[in-house]
Design an enzyme around this catalytic site. Structure first.
Site, PDB file in Angstrom:
ATOM      1  CE1 TYR A  98      37.375  36.323  44.167  1.00 27.34           C
ATOM      2  CE2 TYR A  98      36.576  34.065  44.071  1.00 27.34           C
ATOM      3  CZ  TYR A  98      37.184  35.096  44.772  1.00 27.34           C
ATOM      4  OH  TYR A  98      37.602  34.890  46.065  1.00 27.34           O
ATOM      5  CD  GLU A 140      38.379  32.284  47.787  1.00 25.22           C
ATOM      6  OE1 GLU A 140      37.540  31.974  46.904  1.00 25.22           O
ATOM      7  OE2 GLU A 140      38.659  33.469  48.081  1.00 25.22           O
TER       8      GLU A 140
END
Length: 401
Positions: A98, A140
């Protein structure tokens, strides 16, 4: 929730950013692949990069998330992000990715919009991105923990135990663990990823629904060979490889199960609507209901090009027959006369002659035009939008419409 200083900035700039999102995401992928070319070779779907579908899906998800933040700040974003999180888990995405994505996405916004991206605008959109990213990271991490695996450790060896030709363009593969232990548990409607090494040395990953009920020793996936409709795009890389090479005894790299289109425990009426290869998650749900001896009212509709293209046709009919309150309705665009039956109609699927209880929960899987048409029919009949669930094979372009 966005900070008070970011809300007016994002609201004011959302039209400009939204109008340029496809250009922004195109530049984002260019930047990221220039720095990390191995991501395109070994992680991202090369076909979707060529077609632009992945860019459109990313743009749609960012726009939907930002709009939610400014228009409905009290709503949790999990409903929007759950589908993305499951897809990421099936790919083994980890939190460190990310930072890379955020750096290139925000740089792409600055490049495309130029002087309009003041330090205040950049800070506001950085906040939007990290709210989205941190929500996904948390979702997640939860999915990895629920599966009792380390973040990203999703790949396992599975052996092809059986192969069956289901139609001219589709084969089913029964997969088992090489150690003969039972395959990992999953929920009806979930999928797995399959990663293959192609002749150029690149690795490509595709998702395939598990098409039988859970609780068995093996898994089954059904793979349709993707072909270019007009010759302007290459045939499917992974599906072509699996059709050519996935024979009994072959070992494949397969992920843990994922996916949020799952059948909840309840006794309310169901609609299972599919078209083409979209039948596969519905078969898992039907098989599960049949094994459980469910008495739920279940309406099953399926649309296909021809009876010969209808994969698992006999199996679907047999599963419906095993459910005391289930009905099956079929539509074939061509050659419907080759499968004459009272429940078979020519043309495209429609709900015009079906009356569904208002408390029906609907599950849709198939091409986007099919699902949008069925969803429109369902809303016209009075179903709540929250009662209509869907699965997209490929980038989720639903949010972009």
């Amino acid at each position: 929730m966005l900070s008070t200083q970011a809300v007016p900035v994002v609201r004011a700039t959302l039209p400009a950013v939204g109008a340029s999102l496809n250009t922004i995401t195109e530049r984002f992928y260019q930047r990221m692949f220039e720095e990390r070319p191995e991501l395109l070779r070994h992680l991202f779907n090369r076909a979707n990069q060529v077609s632009g579908a992945q860019r459109e899906a990313l743009a749609g998800s960012v726009a939907a998330f930002a709009t939610l933040l400014v228009e409905r700040p009290d709503e949790r974003p999990d409903a929007i992000l759950s589908r993305i999180a499951h897809k990421h888990v099936s790919l083994g995405i980890t939190a460190d990715k990310y930072t890379l994505v955020g750096r290139h996405l925000l740089a792409a916004i600055a490049e495309v919009l130029g002087d309009a991206v003041t330090p205040q605008v950049a800070a506001a959109w950085d906040e939007v991105y990290w709210l989205m990213a941190n929500s996904l990271i948390a979702l997640e991490a939860r999915l990895y923990a629920q599966a009792s695996v380390q973040d990203g450790d999703v790949w396992r060896q599975m052996e092809v135990a059986e192969r069956h030709q289901e139609s001219p363009d589709a084969v089913s593969l029964v997969l088992r663990r090489p150690d003969a232990l039972p395959a990992t548990a999953f929920l009806p409607g979930q999928y797995v990823s399959v990663r293959v090494e192609l002749p150029d040395g690149g690795h490509q990953i595709r998702q395939y629904s598990l098409s039988t009920a859970p609780g068995q020793k093996t898994w089954r996936i059904t793979v349709k060979r993707e072909k270019s409709a007009d010759g302007t795009a290459p045939d499917g890389e992974v599906s072509s490889w699996l059709h050519a090479h996935a024979r009994p005894g072959r070992t494949l790299e397969v992920s843990m199960p994922a996916g949020d289109l799952v059948l909840p425990d309840a006794d309310t009426p169901l609609l299972l609507a599919s078209a083409g290869i979209g039948i596969t998650p519905m078969l898992s749900m039907l098989d599960h209901l049949a094994l459980a001896g469910s008495a739920r009212p279940v309406t099953v509709i399926h649309a296909d090009r021809t009876p010969a293209d209808h994969v698992h046709r006999d199996e679907q009919a047999e599963l419906v027959d095993r459910l005391p309150n289930a009905t099956l309705h079929l539509w074939y665009e061509n050659n419907a006369h080759q499968h004459p039956a009272p429940n078979v109609s020519p043309g495209r699927a429609t709900l015009d002659n079906l009356t569904l209880p208002k408390d029906t929960t609907a599950y849709l899987c198939g091409p986007l035009p099919f699902m949008r048409a069925v969803r429109g029919d369902l809303l016209h009949q009075g179903l709540r939008p929250s009662a209509v669930h869907y699965e997209v094979f490929g980038p989720d372009l639903w949010l972009g419409k």
